[in-house]
Design a protein around this motif. Structure first.
Motif: not given
Length: 325
Positions: A89-91, A94, A112, A116, A137, A140
């Motif tokens: 996970y990219f939030d 991050s 994503f 993010f 996604q 991001g």
């Protein structure tokens, strides 16, 4: 809390602690908590027990000591490097900057979050494998490198930017581009290698590059118009237009399998190409009431019907180019 909660909020572990009212991505819940991004896990079955979260901004994927945590905004630690069973996970926790994939990776899924603001970059020569928990996604930026990206589930870009690599991007599940996203085709090939639905809701359609349908037997169904630089339908594979329009560039259209332009939800298909038209003798083109337009701006392009039977006949043909056929 380490309690086990039922879907109705019931404490199944036998003590009196109460369920959390917010989940890890800070969305209010009426009952039981979850351990990952709601939207991803609900739609794609994210592997919650193996979740890994990127933290502390710019850095290398392999640096688990400083960048991988087991909770959103949590502390990075040795041993947290994602594995093939991990959904990453990219939030909003991050951080910004660029996270660089500096080794070959295999993960269960990639998510994503809309909060993010950073970039995930595929380092040169490093392949990416995403298993059946898919690529999702909501924001991001992703920038592909020079090696393959193999997605064995769905590929969904609802927001943000995705730039494909200069090698092959393979997608086995539904392929979806939402309105307003920025998909850059790169210089590689898009291989649709599953039974899937293709949806492109971007304004005017996005050229997704050189597209190959199938690893036999696979079927791609259009639910919107389709735009590509080139289109190849492999032997044993099927490309159903369902009445939607197909716009192919100078790479042309090559059919070894089946291109079915039967009328459908999109109406009557209009297929246009600025390159060649080639249907193999073993291939099938189902014309129904479709229209084929040759619209090259220069040069001469070859038209090969592959036969004179119903599997190779065209319906309406328009030659509207500055070159010739």
């Amino acid at each position: 809390s380490n309690n086990l909660w039922g879907t109705d909020g019931t404490d199944l572990s036998g003590d009196s602690e109460q369920p959390e009212t917010n989940d890890i991505d800070l969305e209010a819940r009426a009952a039981a908590p979850d351990i990952g991004a709601d939207e991803y896990n609900a739609a794609y079955g994210g592997s919650g027990g193996a979740s890994r979260y990127w933290v502390v901004g710019a850095g290398n994927w392999s640096d688990d000591d400083n960048h991988w945590a087991t909770a959103s905004g949590g502390a990075a630690a040795d041993g947290n490097l994602p594995t093939s069973s991990s959904t990453v996970y990219f939030d909003g926790s991050s951080g910004g900057g660029t996270a660089t994939i500096d080794s070959d990776i295999t993960v269960a899924g990639v998510y994503f979050d809309s909060a993010f603001t950073g970039t995930l970059t595929q380092g040169a020569g490093n392949y990416i494998v995403v298993n059946t928990s898919s690529w999702y996604q909501d924001g991001g930026t992703f920038t592909g490198g020079s090696d393959t990206i193999d997605i064995n589930g769905a590929f969904t870009v609802n927001a943000g930017t995705f730039t494909a690599s200069s090698a092959t991007l393979s997608v086995a599940g539904d392929f979806t581009l939402a309105a307003g996203v920025d998909f850059n085709k790169g210089t590689g090939t898009l291989l649709l290698d599953g039974d899937l639905t293709y949806t492109d809701s971007t304004a005017g359609g996005t050229d997704v590059g050189a597209v190959v349908i199938g690893t036999s037997p696979d079927t791609t169904d259009l639910s919107t118009d389709f735009t590509a630089s080139a289109l190849t339908v492999n032997f044993g594979d099927v490309f159903n237009t369902n009445g939607y329009d197909v716009d192919v560039g100078t790479g042309g259209i090559t059919v070894y399998g089946t291109l079915d332009a039967t009328n459908g939800a999109g109406g009557n298909s209009r297929i246009q190409t600025a390159g060649h038209w080639y249907v193999a003798s073993t291939g099938t083109f189902t014309a129904d009431t479709s229209t084929i337009t040759f619209d090259a701006t220069s040069g001469t392009h070859t038209v090969t019907f592959g036969g004179t039977d119903a599997d190779h006949d065209l319906n309406d043909v328009i030659v509207n180019d500055a070159g010739g056929c």
